[in-house]
Design an enzyme around this catalytic site. Structure first.
Site, PDB file in Angstrom:
ATOM      1  N   SER A  17      57.764 -28.814  -3.434  1.00 16.10           N
ATOM      2  CA  SER A  17      57.854 -29.402  -4.772  1.00 16.10           C
ATOM      3  C   SER A  17      56.748 -30.437  -4.908  1.00 16.10           C
ATOM      4  O   SER A  17      56.204 -30.929  -3.908  1.00 16.10           O
ATOM      5  CB  SER A  17      59.217 -30.091  -4.939  1.00 16.10           C
ATOM      6  OG  SER A  17      59.250 -30.913  -6.095  1.00 16.10           O
ATOM      7  N   TYR A  47      66.348 -35.376  -2.064  1.00 14.73           N
ATOM      8  CA  TYR A  47      65.445 -34.288  -2.450  1.00 14.73           C
ATOM      9  C   TYR A  47      64.013 -34.590  -2.007  1.00 14.73           C
ATOM     10  O   TYR A  47      63.333 -33.736  -1.420  1.00 14.73           O
ATOM     11  CB  TYR A  47      65.508 -34.100  -3.965  1.00 14.73           C
ATOM     12  CG  TYR A  47      64.788 -32.881  -4.481  1.00 14.73           C
ATOM     13  CD1 TYR A  47      65.391 -31.626  -4.443  1.00 14.73           C
ATOM     14  CD2 TYR A  47      63.510 -32.982  -5.029  1.00 14.73           C
ATOM     15  CE1 TYR A  47      64.741 -30.504  -4.923  1.00 14.73           C
ATOM     16  CE2 TYR A  47      62.856 -31.864  -5.511  1.00 14.73           C
ATOM     17  CZ  TYR A  47      63.477 -30.636  -5.465  1.00 14.73           C
ATOM     18  OH  TYR A  47      62.820 -29.517  -5.946  1.00 14.73           O
TER      19      TYR A  47
END
Length: 257
Positions: A139, A152
């Site tokens: 990401s 995350y």
């Protein structure tokens, strides 16, 4: 080298980014293994429909990516793994001092630990076959950070570090390991959030996308699952044989800031 006839395992692939990548792999003739933690008729129908559409072998194998033994069992059940795409992931947003421990544990397990287990199980198969590709879907948050996303961000930074280790351990073999770092991607889940966001900010669709949802993405355009699938296919090509241990950002300029 063509991916036609090669086995591609994509974790977390019954929807969204994973499904988009799986479809691109099937389109060019790869044998595709779809996966999620559910085991419904719809999951198996999805595989059957994709097999008919693209004229290739597509199977669905259930495995809970929060459990290491099931991650490894997924690879073994597939019987082969030439291309491993670690895509499964979940998200939770909360201040660090209020972040639920169970959510932290689940995010680290699914977003990071699962890739360790699947890669460890897949590498012997790749070595036996004499070729392999490990592609981790990280990401933009693997390269930068945002508040309230501690688990995350930690997991995605971790997956990039692990990608580099795998690349170094396979550097003198015909195996590569890389991470794709998407920004905001237009998936069914994101699409479903648009009407509520429009109502919350009293904006039209275009303004809510460009001014709210894509505030940090300079292009002010979503990446698409097809673009991510195309990037994965490139990393499987001969042109990418010397690309290993690195990241490819598909983020509209987010990490250029």
């Amino acid at each position: 080298m063509s991916v036609e006839g090669k086995t591609a395992i994509i974790t977390g692939s019954n929807s969204g980014i994973g499904l988009g990548i799986a479809r691109e792999m099937a389109r060019v003739g790869a044998h595709v293994i779809l996966n999620s933690f559910t085991d419904s008729d719809e999951d198996h129908s999805l595989a059957a429909d994709m097999a008919r559409e693209f004229g290739t072998d597509v199977r669905y194998i259930q495995a809970d990516m929060s459990k290491g033994d099931q991650c490894r069992a997924l690879i073994e059940a597939a019987g082969a793994c030439d291309i491993l795409i670690n895509n499964a992931g979940i998200q939770h947003v909360a201040p660090l001092d209020k972040f639920p421990v169970a959510k932290w544990d689940a995010i680290i397990a699914i977003n990071l630990n699962s890739s360790f287990h699947t890669t460890a199980a897949a590498l012997p198969m790749m070595r036996k076959a004499g070729w392999g590709r490990v592609i981790n879907i990280a990401s933009a948050h693997g390269l930068t950070a945002s508040p309230y996303k501690s688990a995350y961000v930690a997991a995605k930074h971790g997956i990039i570090g692990m990608t580099k280790v795998v690349a170094l351990e396979t550097a003198q073999e015909p195996i590569t390991a890389n991470a794709i770092c998407p920004g905001y991607v237009l998936t069914p889940l994101v699409e479903a959030q648009i009407p509520d966001t429009m109502a919350k900010y009293d904006m039209n669709r275009e303004d809510v996308i460009k001014k709210v949802m894509l505030e940090r993405q300079p292009s002010r355009e979503f990446a698409t699952v097809e673009q991510l699938g195309g990037t994965a296919l490139f990393l499987c090509s001969d042109a990418a044989a010397q690309i290993t241990g690195t990241t490819i950002s598909v983020d509209g300029g987010w990490t250029a800031l």
